[in-house]
Write a protein that holds these residues in place. Structure first.
Motif, PDB file in Angstrom:
ATOM      1  N   ARG A 211      32.500 -21.519 -42.534  1.00  0.00           N
ATOM      2  CA  ARG A 211      32.741 -20.590 -43.638  1.00  0.00           C
ATOM      3  C   ARG A 211      32.973 -21.337 -44.956  1.00  0.00           C
ATOM      4  O   ARG A 211      32.594 -20.852 -46.035  1.00  0.00           O
ATOM      5  CB  ARG A 211      33.946 -19.685 -43.308  1.00  0.00           C
ATOM      6  CG  ARG A 211      34.399 -18.776 -44.434  1.00  0.00           C
ATOM      7  CD  ARG A 211      33.312 -17.768 -44.834  1.00  0.00           C
ATOM      8  NE  ARG A 211      33.688 -16.968 -45.990  1.00  0.00           N
ATOM      9  CZ  ARG A 211      33.571 -17.362 -47.257  1.00  0.00           C
ATOM     10  NH1 ARG A 211      33.105 -18.579 -47.535  1.00  0.00           N
ATOM     11  NH2 ARG A 211      33.919 -16.559 -48.241  1.00  0.00           N
ATOM     12  N   SER A 212      33.558 -22.524 -44.849  1.00  0.00           N
ATOM     13  CA  SER A 212      33.845 -23.269 -46.079  1.00  0.00           C
ATOM     14  C   SER A 212      32.577 -23.757 -46.764  1.00  0.00           C
ATOM     15  O   SER A 212      32.574 -23.995 -47.967  1.00  0.00           O
ATOM     16  CB  SER A 212      34.769 -24.450 -45.785  1.00  0.00           C
ATOM     17  OG  SER A 212      36.078 -23.976 -45.526  1.00  0.00           O
TER      18      SER A 212
ATOM     19  N   ALA B  81      30.201 -22.094 -47.499  1.00  0.00           N
ATOM     20  CA  ALA B  81      29.704 -21.046 -48.397  1.00  0.00           C
ATOM     21  C   ALA B  81      30.544 -20.890 -49.653  1.00  0.00           C
ATOM     22  O   ALA B  81      30.314 -19.984 -50.444  1.00  0.00           O
ATOM     23  CB  ALA B  81      29.657 -19.715 -47.625  1.00  0.00           C
ATOM     24  N   ARG B  82      31.523 -21.777 -49.836  1.00  0.00           N
ATOM     25  CA  ARG B  82      32.333 -21.669 -51.049  1.00  0.00           C
ATOM     26  C   ARG B  82      31.514 -22.120 -52.269  1.00  0.00           C
ATOM     27  O   ARG B  82      30.605 -22.938 -52.131  1.00  0.00           O
ATOM     28  CB  ARG B  82      33.587 -22.542 -50.925  1.00  0.00           C
ATOM     29  CG  ARG B  82      34.538 -22.042 -49.859  1.00  0.00           C
ATOM     30  CD  ARG B  82      35.750 -22.934 -49.760  1.00  0.00           C
ATOM     31  NE  ARG B  82      35.374 -24.318 -49.481  1.00  0.00           N
ATOM     32  CZ  ARG B  82      36.236 -25.321 -49.430  1.00  0.00           C
ATOM     33  NH1 ARG B  82      37.512 -25.098 -49.666  1.00  0.00           N
ATOM     34  NH2 ARG B  82      35.835 -26.543 -49.155  1.00  0.00           N
ATOM     35  N   PRO B  83      31.882 -21.626 -53.439  1.00  0.00           N
ATOM     36  CA  PRO B  83      31.090 -21.965 -54.623  1.00  0.00           C
ATOM     37  C   PRO B  83      30.939 -23.468 -54.836  1.00  0.00           C
ATOM     38  O   PRO B  83      29.847 -23.934 -55.172  1.00  0.00           O
ATOM     39  CB  PRO B  83      31.888 -21.333 -55.774  1.00  0.00           C
ATOM     40  CG  PRO B  83      32.671 -20.228 -55.144  1.00  0.00           C
ATOM     41  CD  PRO B  83      32.944 -20.654 -53.730  1.00  0.00           C
ATOM     42  N   ALA B  84      32.009 -24.232 -54.614  1.00  0.00           N
ATOM     43  CA  ALA B  84      31.934 -25.661 -54.917  1.00  0.00           C
ATOM     44  C   ALA B  84      30.916 -26.370 -54.027  1.00  0.00           C
ATOM     45  O   ALA B  84      30.404 -27.429 -54.386  1.00  0.00           O
ATOM     46  CB  ALA B  84      33.307 -26.310 -54.764  1.00  0.00           C
TER      47      ALA B  84
ATOM     48  N   PHE C 189      31.474 -21.802 -36.484  1.00  0.00           N
ATOM     49  CA  PHE C 189      32.093 -23.007 -35.924  1.00  0.00           C
ATOM     50  C   PHE C 189      33.100 -23.459 -36.967  1.00  0.00           C
ATOM     51  O   PHE C 189      33.063 -22.975 -38.120  1.00  0.00           O
ATOM     52  CB  PHE C 189      31.048 -24.089 -35.618  1.00  0.00           C
ATOM     53  CG  PHE C 189      30.174 -24.444 -36.782  1.00  0.00           C
ATOM     54  CD1 PHE C 189      30.597 -25.350 -37.755  1.00  0.00           C
ATOM     55  CD2 PHE C 189      28.921 -23.853 -36.940  1.00  0.00           C
ATOM     56  CE1 PHE C 189      29.790 -25.661 -38.836  1.00  0.00           C
ATOM     57  CE2 PHE C 189      28.114 -24.168 -38.027  1.00  0.00           C
ATOM     58  CZ  PHE C 189      28.553 -25.063 -38.984  1.00  0.00           C
ATOM     59  N   ILE C 190      33.972 -24.365 -36.570  1.00  0.00           N
ATOM     60  CA  ILE C 190      35.028 -24.754 -37.497  1.00  0.00           C
ATOM     61  C   ILE C 190      34.413 -25.438 -38.716  1.00  0.00           C
ATOM     62  O   ILE C 190      33.703 -26.429 -38.583  1.00  0.00           O
ATOM     63  CB  ILE C 190      36.036 -25.700 -36.794  1.00  0.00           C
ATOM     64  CG1 ILE C 190      36.744 -24.978 -35.653  1.00  0.00           C
ATOM     65  CG2 ILE C 190      37.062 -26.226 -37.804  1.00  0.00           C
ATOM     66  CD1 ILE C 190      37.486 -23.725 -36.023  1.00  0.00           C
TER      67      ILE C 190
ATOM     68  N   GLY D   5      36.983 -37.528 -46.815  1.00  0.00           N
ATOM     69  CA  GLY D   5      37.664 -36.247 -46.695  1.00  0.00           C
ATOM     70  C   GLY D   5      37.172 -35.210 -47.685  1.00  0.00           C
ATOM     71  O   GLY D   5      37.666 -34.090 -47.700  1.00  0.00           O
ATOM     72  N   THR D   6      36.181 -35.591 -48.525  1.00  0.00           N
ATOM     73  CA  THR D   6      35.640 -34.625 -49.491  1.00  0.00           C
ATOM     74  C   THR D   6      34.138 -34.462 -49.281  1.00  0.00           C
ATOM     75  O   THR D   6      33.437 -33.987 -50.168  1.00  0.00           O
ATOM     76  CB  THR D   6      35.884 -35.099 -50.939  1.00  0.00           C
ATOM     77  OG1 THR D   6      35.064 -36.251 -51.193  1.00  0.00           O
ATOM     78  CG2 THR D   6      37.337 -35.470 -51.178  1.00  0.00           C
TER      79      THR D   6
ATOM     80  N   VAL E 182      38.608 -27.226 -41.072  1.00  0.00           N
ATOM     81  CA  VAL E 182      38.369 -25.848 -41.498  1.00  0.00           C
ATOM     82  C   VAL E 182      37.880 -25.823 -42.945  1.00  0.00           C
ATOM     83  O   VAL E 182      37.238 -24.868 -43.369  1.00  0.00           O
ATOM     84  CB  VAL E 182      39.625 -24.953 -41.368  1.00  0.00           C
ATOM     85  CG1 VAL E 182      39.859 -24.570 -39.925  1.00  0.00           C
ATOM     86  CG2 VAL E 182      40.835 -25.610 -41.971  1.00  0.00           C
ATOM     87  N   ASP E 183      38.178 -26.883 -43.686  1.00  0.00           N
ATOM     88  CA  ASP E 183      37.720 -26.921 -45.077  1.00  0.00           C
ATOM     89  C   ASP E 183      36.262 -27.363 -45.194  1.00  0.00           C
ATOM     90  O   ASP E 183      35.756 -27.517 -46.304  1.00  0.00           O
ATOM     91  CB  ASP E 183      38.627 -27.830 -45.915  1.00  0.00           C
ATOM     92  CG  ASP E 183      38.607 -29.273 -45.433  1.00  0.00           C
ATOM     93  OD1 ASP E 183      37.941 -29.570 -44.420  1.00  0.00           O
ATOM     94  OD2 ASP E 183      39.275 -30.114 -46.071  1.00  0.00           O
TER      95      ASP E 183
END
Lengths: 193, 92, 422, 956
Positions: D846-847, D849-852, D842-843, D822-823, D659-660
């Motif tokens: 959404r992540s 689109a995070r700023p990082a 999908f899983i 994992g990163t 999810v991340d």
């Protein structure tokens, strides 16, 4: 060309098994066809299509034709057949359950079977199995998915006396489990001098 | 060393189960519409109470079914287990 | 300062094992303070981090109108329960920076505190058992060196030289393929460390208040004005949360969500043994970390128990598995005896890195999520948090560990990358 | 030396047999049935050990596990550190010596066996003394499944050390009958030499059975030496007895000082006189039995020193009849002696004040300060304790579900009471199980108890020696004294936990069995608070020490962790493969030929795959069968790319993220039917991915009609790789049209071989023309050999994971877990093409689109080519900016990323690497530096695909 030969992962262990006394007999079960069946609801329709009443009581197995039907979960069973080829069994079962929203997957080679017989079977199993194997609770018709040593197993009780048990184990763990069983049986196999 | 009552298989040793953390945290309907902060809360933030906790467990070495449980995190005692389609038991 | 010996008549010593006892503790430690009604700074949590923060507030910033509130007995939580390993060989720049800052403070701490904390730089070996372990180890060693942290990669025969009791034979289930080695790493005596900080803080006039459980917070807008406790309400200019595994209980009272989960982490100790194990050995792959403490006991830690728990107890199968790993790696330990097991409550964060910094309340500072790294960070976080409190701005060493990172995605993911827990 | 202190008759020893042992190098004798302690005492030896801190002599002070004094090191038959002489059963050939504080580990491996056994019972009874036997009989008679464990070599508990009578006969006759009756019940398991050492939730109790220790060198090798019993009990009856508590006074550690009850045990159980002249110091009535029994056995009892002002009238009368002097209102203030006690210093004691002391000659000083119920297991399982001020003891303070405490563990003092309480406990356990007790559940007749005079709670005798408590030992094993406690309190400590840590009391081998409650009492006294406010420190497992190896059990060596192997394992072994651990799997890493090192073997194997044909055992890859009308829906939600558009008969590569948004696994997906897919996962990710899919399917989307089944071991998988692979496959499967047109890349076909179903797939992890062969592992060896046979004309070469890694790296294919950590997102890997832009979600999406994730300095997978064309960069090496001076600046040196994979390439004729580099794709063409050893190696940043970037080879 010659027919394709089958090899069993425990071929190298058969001599050691043969040397065991009757109190802790270990024999390698012949290859059988096995299908993992998934089905949400069990009704007469399913039974008719499959030709067997799948057991609905957790922790049980029933004879099914030449094989067995083993409860693995609330919507999951292991169906075995000694007469059909793996692909035949899968095709037949898949045809029977697909229309009911179910699935069938050939898992014939996923697990191998070992049959443990004799008065000391329970004494061997309790060295690595945390469930209660007392014949009062684990008698003919009982099954359990659990852990034996560090291997996931399915146990099937074939007798009421707790002296006849089939252990199904993932094929890649077969050697580990065979070593584990022989080691566990050692105190019952070495005569005290 | 809890004896955990799988809703299907009955009481089994803790080692047969895997832990799934807080229960009743649904996947958001439309992740794309969430702010970064709302999304972060879904991804990373879970309750961590001392006391009763509704959480998810999986009978990994047995029937492989997921289920929910109410457990006290200070005593570790399971108060109840319930299937995923059962409502969360009402706290007395 | 000197620690006085008891002036008592004793039977003359005959044969005894050198080093099998510890230096005597000082004759005065701290007052059991009654809480006053108001402090400039209230630190919630009288463990290592809270006490160290109090010490550095006084020492570095002259701030002494400080109370440390402890719900039980001082330093009775994870500080009393950890396996005292100190090292700074973390992978990421942010992590190695804070832990190296801590390690440098450790190196002068005995003098600073005037207390025999038994800091022993006997080195730490992190064993590699798979090819991926080797890659991760080399990666960490190279990163450490570029960051100025002492680190070496050792081949199996070099491992054996550093620690002869490690089984480096090739025919074990997971042979030792090598190890990272940090010579400056080591162990210290946890109680002595905590008490050294407590004593200094007490001497500076800081109130260490025991049996004082926080039951709530009084707030006014985005400021917390005071702390409700089992010993009355205490007004606070600034509040710092240093409650490790119990942080969520506090943040729940504040209405702040923090992404930590509290898990049992077990440890154990053997009887006193003649010296056999000269360093600290950690093995992630087979879940064991072990040192031989000052008196001769083997101190070992296990893996974190899987489920959330505040009970300070864990499951015994975790210990049994750890014993199997210990005997596999150290065959000579076979007949050492398990004397005692115990557990702490570790606050694990999603990226296995701490969470330090601002909260939605402008005068409340958060310090949690250290997981298994809390003890080794003690002086480092104490000084950085004291600086943060004094300046009102996160110290550069803690700035990367803000709560915000979970929103931005800028994690400091120590378990993804060559994670060496504990 | 003759056994001067052995009585002429009596005891539980086999006097007809003599065994020889050595202690501190001296050869001594004893009898079967002795402990090392009783045998030493029989030889007149009290001094056993040297104390850890002060080097003071220490002797045997109790008769079992509560002894704080007699610590020994066993040397023969196998070195074992720190055992109590009181719990080591004597056998021929035992060699031991006293401990100077630290034990010594053997420097050779322990070859003894250890194991563990699971047990399930209705009622577990801990302790086979009178209460435990009564409870066990009650439960057994009712037909319950009962296990009775007891730590001693034989049942009887306190009865073994006394002269009690039951049913008008010696009590041990009843014990024997009870044991015999239990043995007749088929559902009863009775284990002696078995210590319940840990009590946990839900009736879980761990017990250690010492199976062969007492047999010494005669112990059969095939039996486990010690066994851990993992007992799940529906009800636990704790009949663990009580420990006698000493009183602290100056020089109370001098050998010859012993608990009164212990002296009785040595006399009655072992036929040993622990001395010739005794002084008995007590605060309650029970020690009088020791005085009277020792007197009857010929010991000169110089005095009973009773701290109570009025003493005990009825006991005084007994003593007077026997001619024993009783000094009431008096205490022992100290001892004299060189090593062993020669005098007890006795002084009047009134109102807490000690008068002038006089010396009484003795070689044995017996002490009794009352009894501490053994509440350890009760406390371990979180039972609350309450302090009983009248007894000066902590007792069980609450009822626990599933636990019943009975007998002297519950504070019952007399035999009749213990029997009745044991029966009550057994019945209480049965009642909770809805089992009715039987009508014939009879107890033996015990003499009516005599009501004792009230005990005095006395923790310590004020120190009049001038040592200010510095020789008044509270914890003998830690050399911790009253003075230490006083210093702790004086230093400001108030919590019992702090005092324990300051003084180290309670942290030694005995974990405070005798010192714990004393410390609570003394701290309370010094602080002027009630003992209940001080409390005790926490009781934690184990009750008595347990060897590491016993807990490791059989999970050692070969059985430490399962080795998973494929159906071809024996073939690999025979072919000389060098193996690599991948998770629990053993995989061939390479197949060196004679004289080849790994580098040579891998270059050869790679060259074969690039220029001829190679074959790999890829059977460890995870495989998951996904079936159901909604199978495609599930896959669309879990893979970053679109799977629902995959055609039946085709194959697609897919990536899964958490999810991340970070990559967790990858692999190919075969669409077998509209409603059926076969997923391949990484070897290490197989279980994790199945768990992941089931978790989502069960917990989040139960409405989806889809099932996932592991088929990892259902299919052996052999990639046949290289330009000649078509020839091989075509020869073995003549029914299959292997032309590119008929069998295009990323498709699969089913066929048979001699009637056995085989699936072929055009999948390539090397960039070369390749066919993956899937077959039931029953036929794996046969099919593998068929392929080798057909490949022989083309020099078919089996290759291992190392060559596989080189081949895929040359093509820039990442290994999840090696090139990721994992990163790393799919975009970081340069796999934006595998991330669907069509799917709304999908899983992981959404992540992204995070700023990082938009950071231009994210690390990206690129290739590296060492400029010198020679250096193989060590995997894990860090990457730094190019330094014109070729020198590293002082730390900290900013890092750009690290080398994830690095090999020598036969194809490129130079070494190359893959790396994660900050803003890596922008840096392509740049030169950066990699520190290797002491030098900086210049490397060129390149794209990640170094061989056949056009993809021209995949069709051969």
């Amino acid at each position: 060309m010659a027919e394709l030969l089958r090899t069993h992962p425990l071929t190298a262990w058969t001599d050691a098994f043969e040397r065991l006394p009757d109190t802790v007999g270990i024999t390698v079960e012949p290859f059988v066809a096995m299908v993992d069946v998934r089905l949400g609801t069990i009704g007469p329709e399913a039974s008719a299509a499959l030709g067997v009443d799948l057991p609905t009581a957790p922790g049980t197995w029933v004879p099914a034709g030449t094989g067995r039907a083993v409860w693995l979960g609330p919507d999951e069973w292991l169906l075995t057949s000694t007469t059909e080829a793996p692909e035949e069994l899968e095709a037949r079962v898949r045809a029977a359950v697909a229309g009911l929203g179910g699935s069938a997957t050939d898992v014939s080679a996923q697990r191998i079977g070992l049959r443990l017989t004799g008065a000391r079977v329970r004494d061997v199993l309790v060295k690595g199995c945390s469930i209660d194997l007392h014949p009062r609770v684990f008698s003919r018709g009982s099954s359990a998915q659990t852990t034996l040593g560090q291997a996931g197993v399915v146990l099937l009780a074939l007798s009421d006396a707790g002296d006849d048990v089939v252990v199904l184990v993932r094929a890649s763990f077969a050697g580990y489990l065979a070593d584990w069983l022989l080691d566990a049986a050692l105190e019952f196999t070495t005569p005290i001098s | 060393m809890q004896l955990i009552a799988c809703p299907w298989c009955g009481p089994r040793e803790e080692v047969e189960f895997s832990y799934g953390g807080q229960a009743h945290v649904p996947y958001p309907d439309s992740p794309a519409e969430l702010s970064d902060e709302e999304w972060a809360h879904y991804v990373f933030f879970r309750d961590n109470p001392r006391g009763r906790f509704a959480e998810r467990w999986n009978h990994n070495a047995g029937c492989r079914r997921w289920f929910n449980a109410i457990r006290d995190t200070s005593t570790y005692r399971f108060e109840s287990v319930y299937r995923l389609d059962d409502p969360k038991p009402v706290t007395p | 300062m000197t620690v006085q010996s008891p002036s008592t008549a004793r039977t003359p010593r005959t044969t005894r094992t050198p080093g099998a006892d510890l230096p005597d503790q000082p004759d005065s430690l701290w007052r059991s303070a009654e809480p006053r009604r108001s402090y400039d700074v209230v630190i919630v949590g009288g463990g290592g981090h809270g006490l160290a923060t109090a010490h550095y507030l006084a020492k570095d910033h002259g701030i002494t109108d400080v109370a440390v509130l402890e719900k039980g007995w001082l330093a009775g939580g994870n500080m009393a329960r950890n396996t005292t390993i100190i090292r700074s060989n973390y992978l990421w720049d942010e992590s190695s920076a804070i832990y190296e800052h801590a390690l440098q403070l450790w190196e002068g701490l005995e003098e600073d505190l005037g207390y025999p904390i038994l800091f022993s730089q006997r080195g730490v070996l992190n064993l590699a058992h798979t090819l991926q372990d080797v890659r991760d180890s080399v990666r960490r060693v190279e990163a450490n060196r570029l960051n100025g942290v002492d680190a070496e990669w050792l081949e199996p025969d070099e491992v054996r030289k550093v620690c002869p009791v490690v089984n480096t034979s090739a025919d074990i289930r997971y042979p030792v393929l090598g190890a990272t080695y940090q010579p400056r790493a080591g162990i210290a005596k946890h109680d002595h460390v905590a008490w050294g900080f407590a004593r200094r803080a007490d001497q500076a006039g800081i109130d260490l208040v025991q049996d004082c459980e926080v039951t709530g917070f009084a707030s006014d807008g985005d400021r917390v004005t005071g702390v409700h406790t089992t010993r009355g309400t205490i007004a606070a200019g600034t509040v710092a949360l240093c409650a490790a595994g119990s942080t969520s209980v506090l943040t729940d009272m504040l209405g702040i969500r923090v992404p930590i989960q509290s898990h049992p982490l077990q440890a154990l100790v053997s009887e006193l043994l003649e010296p056999v194990h000269p360093t600290v050995v950690m093995s992630n792959a087979v879940h064991v970390y072990v040192s031989q403490a000052h008196k001769g006991e083997l101190v070992m830690g296990a893996g974190v128990d899987s489920y959330n728990g505040y009970g300070q107890r864990g499951a015994f199968h975790v210990i049994e598995r750890q014993m199997a790993a210990a005997v596999e790696l150290f065959p000579v330990f076979a007949r050492a005896h398990l004397l005692r097991t115990w557990a702490g409550i570790v606050d694990t964060s999603p990226d296995a890195s701490p969470i330090v910094g601002r909260t939605p309340y402008e005068n409340v500072w958060l310090n949690c999520g250290w997981g298994t790294g809390g003890f080794k960070a003690t002086p480092g976080i104490g000084s950085a948090l004291a600086h943060t409190i004094a300046s009102g701005e996160p110290h550069p060493l803690v700035a990367p560990f803000s709560l915000d990172r979970f929103v931005s995605g800028a994690l400091v993911d120590e378990h993804g990358a060559a994670a060496v827990a504990h | 030396m003759s056994t001067l202190f052995r009585t002429t008759s009596g005891g539980r020893i086999d006097r007809a047999t003599t065994v020889e042992f050595t202690f501190d190098g001296q050869t001594l004798t004893g009898h079967p049935g002795d402990t090392l302690a009783s045998a030493l005492l029989a030889n007149g030896r009290h001094v056993v050990a040297t104390s850890v801190k002060y080097g003071r002599p220490r002797g045997i002070a109790a008769a079992w596990a509560e002894d704080p004094g007699g610590l020994v090191q066993v040397e023969e038959p196998f070195p074992e550190p720190m055992l109590l002489a009181t719990t080591v059963e004597l056998f021929d050939g035992l060699a031991a010596h006293g401990l100077p504080g630290q034990g010594r580990l053997a420097d050779v491996p322990d070859s003894a066996r250890y194991d563990a056994v699971h047990a399930h019972v209705d009622v577990l009874v801990v302790g086979a003394g009178p209460a435990g036997l009564a409870a066990a009989l009650t439960a057994a008679r009712a037909g319950a499944r009962v296990t009775l464990v007891d730590e001693q070599s034989e049942a009887g508990g306190s009865l073994l050390g006394g002269t009690d009578r039951l049913d008008g006969a010696p009590a041990l006759q009843w014990v024997a009958a009870a044991v015999a009756e239990l043995a007749r019940h088929p559902e009863v398991l009775h284990l002696q030499r078995t210590t319940a050492f840990g009590a946990y939730d839900d009736g879980f109790v761990l017990a250690l059975e010492r199976r062969t220790d007492h047999l010494g060198t005669a112990a059969p090798k095939h039996l486990s030496r010690q066994r851990v019993w993992r007992i799940r009990a529906r009800q636990v009856v704790l009949a663990t007895g009580a420990h006698e508590r000493p009183v602290v006074f100056a020089d109370n550690d001098r050998p010859g000082t012993m608990l009164a009850g212990a002296a009785r045990t040595f006399l009655h159980r072992y036929g040993v006189l622990p001395g010739r002249e005794a002084v008995v110091f007590t605060t309650d009535d029970t020690a009088y039995d020791a005085a009277l029994d020792l007197h009857a056995a010929g010991v000169r009892v110089q005095a009973v020193v009773d701290a109570r002002p009025g003493g005990s009238p009825q006991r005084r009368e007994q003593c007077e009849r026997a001619g024993i002097r009783v000094l009431s209102g008096a205490v022992v203030t100290g001892t004299r002696g060189d090593e062993r006690v020669t005098h007890a210093l006795v002084a009047p004691f009134a109102g807490g004040e000690v008068g002038a002391a006089g010396a009484i000659g003795c070689d044995l000083l017996l002490v009794s300060g009352g009894w501490n119920p053994a509440v350890h297991l009760f406390s371990q399982v979180r039972g609350r304790l309450r302090y009983d001020a009248g007894r000066g003891a902590f007792l069980p303070g609450e009822e626990l579900d599933g636990v019943v405490v009975t007998g002297s563990a519950a504070g019952v003092a007399d035999l009749a009471g213990c029997l009745a309480d044991g029966q009550r406990g057994g019945r209480a356990a049965l009642a909770r199980l809805d089992i009715a007790p039987t009508a014939d559940d009879r107890l033996p007749a015990a003499p009516d108890p005599v009501v004792p005079a009230a005990p005095l709670v006395l923790w310590r005798v004020p120190d009049t020696s001038g040592a200010e408590g510095a020789t008044s030992f509270v914890d003998l094993q830690r050399d911790a004294t009253v003075a230490d406690i006083a210093r702790a309190v004086g230093a400001g400590l108030r919590s019992i936990e702090h005092v324990k840590r300051y003084t180290t009391i309670g942290t030694a081998h005995d974990q405070g069995k005798t010192s714990g409650v004393l410390t609570s009492g003394i701290v309370a006294e010094l602080l002027g608070v009630p003992v209940q406010d001080t409390g005790t420190t926490t009781f934690r497992p184990p009750y008595t020490p347990v060897a590491f190896a016993a807990l490791a059990g059989r999970d050692r060596g070969r059985l430490f962790d399962p080795e998973r192997v494929t159906a071809l394992h024996d073939w690999h072994v025979a072919a000389g493969a060098v193996f690599e651990d991948v998770g629990q799997w053993k995989r061939p890493r390479h197949y060196p030929r004679p004289g080849e090192d790994m580098e040579a073997a891998v270059l050869r194997e790679c060259a074969a795959a690039r220029t001829g044909v190679g074959i790999l055992d890829g059977s460890t890859l995870g495989k998951i069968d996904v079936q159901g009308p909604d199978a495609a829906v599930l896959l669309d939600r879990l893979y970053t790319n679109l799977m629902s558009s995959l055609k039946v008969g085709s194959v697609r590569y897919g990536v899964m993220c958490g999810v991340d948004g970070m990559v967790i696994d990858d692999g190919t997906v075969l669409r077998l039917a509209e409603d059926r897919f076969l997923l391949l996962t990484t070897t290490g990710g197989a279980a994790k991915v199945l768990d992941w899919m089931e978790e989502w399917a069960q917990t989040e989307w139960p409405d989806l009609r889809v099932h996932c089944t592991s088929v990892t071991e259902q299919w052996s998988t052999f990639p046949v790789v290289g330009p000649r692979s078509r020839d091989v496959i075509g020869a073995v499967f003549p029914g299959v049209d292997v032309s590119t047109e008929a069998f295009p890349f990323m498709t699969w076909r089913d066929t048979t071989l001699d009637g056995v179903p085989v699936r072929l797939a055009r999948i390539s992890f090397s960039g070369e023309l390749a066919f993956e062969v899937y077959v039931n592992p029953w036929y794996a060896v046969a099919v593998w050999e068929r392929l080798l046979e057909a490949g022989r004309p083309y020099g078919i070469t089996p290759y291992g994971t190392e060559a596989m890694h080189v081949l895929r790296a040359e093509k820039g294919y990442p290994i999840i877990g090696q090139d990721t950590d994992g990163t790393v997102t799919p975009h970081d890997l340069g796999m934006a093409w595998a991330v669907s832009k069509k799917k709304p979600d999908f899983i992981g999406k959404r992540s992204f689109a995070r700023p990082a994730n938009a950071d231009p300095l994210r690390k990206q997978l690129v290739g590296l080519l060492p400029v010198d064309r020679e250096t193989v960069l060590p995997e894990g090496s860090q990457i730094v900016e190019f330094r014109a001076d070729g020198r590293l600046p002082a730390p900290p040196v900013p890092m750009l990323g690290h080398v994830t994979s690095s090999y020598r390439s036969a194809e490129l004729a130079r070494p190359f690497a893959l790396a994660l580099v900050k803003g890596g794709r922008e840096r392509i063409g740049d030169t950066v530096h990699v520190p290797v050893g002491g030098t900086l190696v210049p490397v060129e940043v390149t794209g990640s695909v170094l061989v056949d970037p056009e993809g021209a080879r995949r069709d051969g």
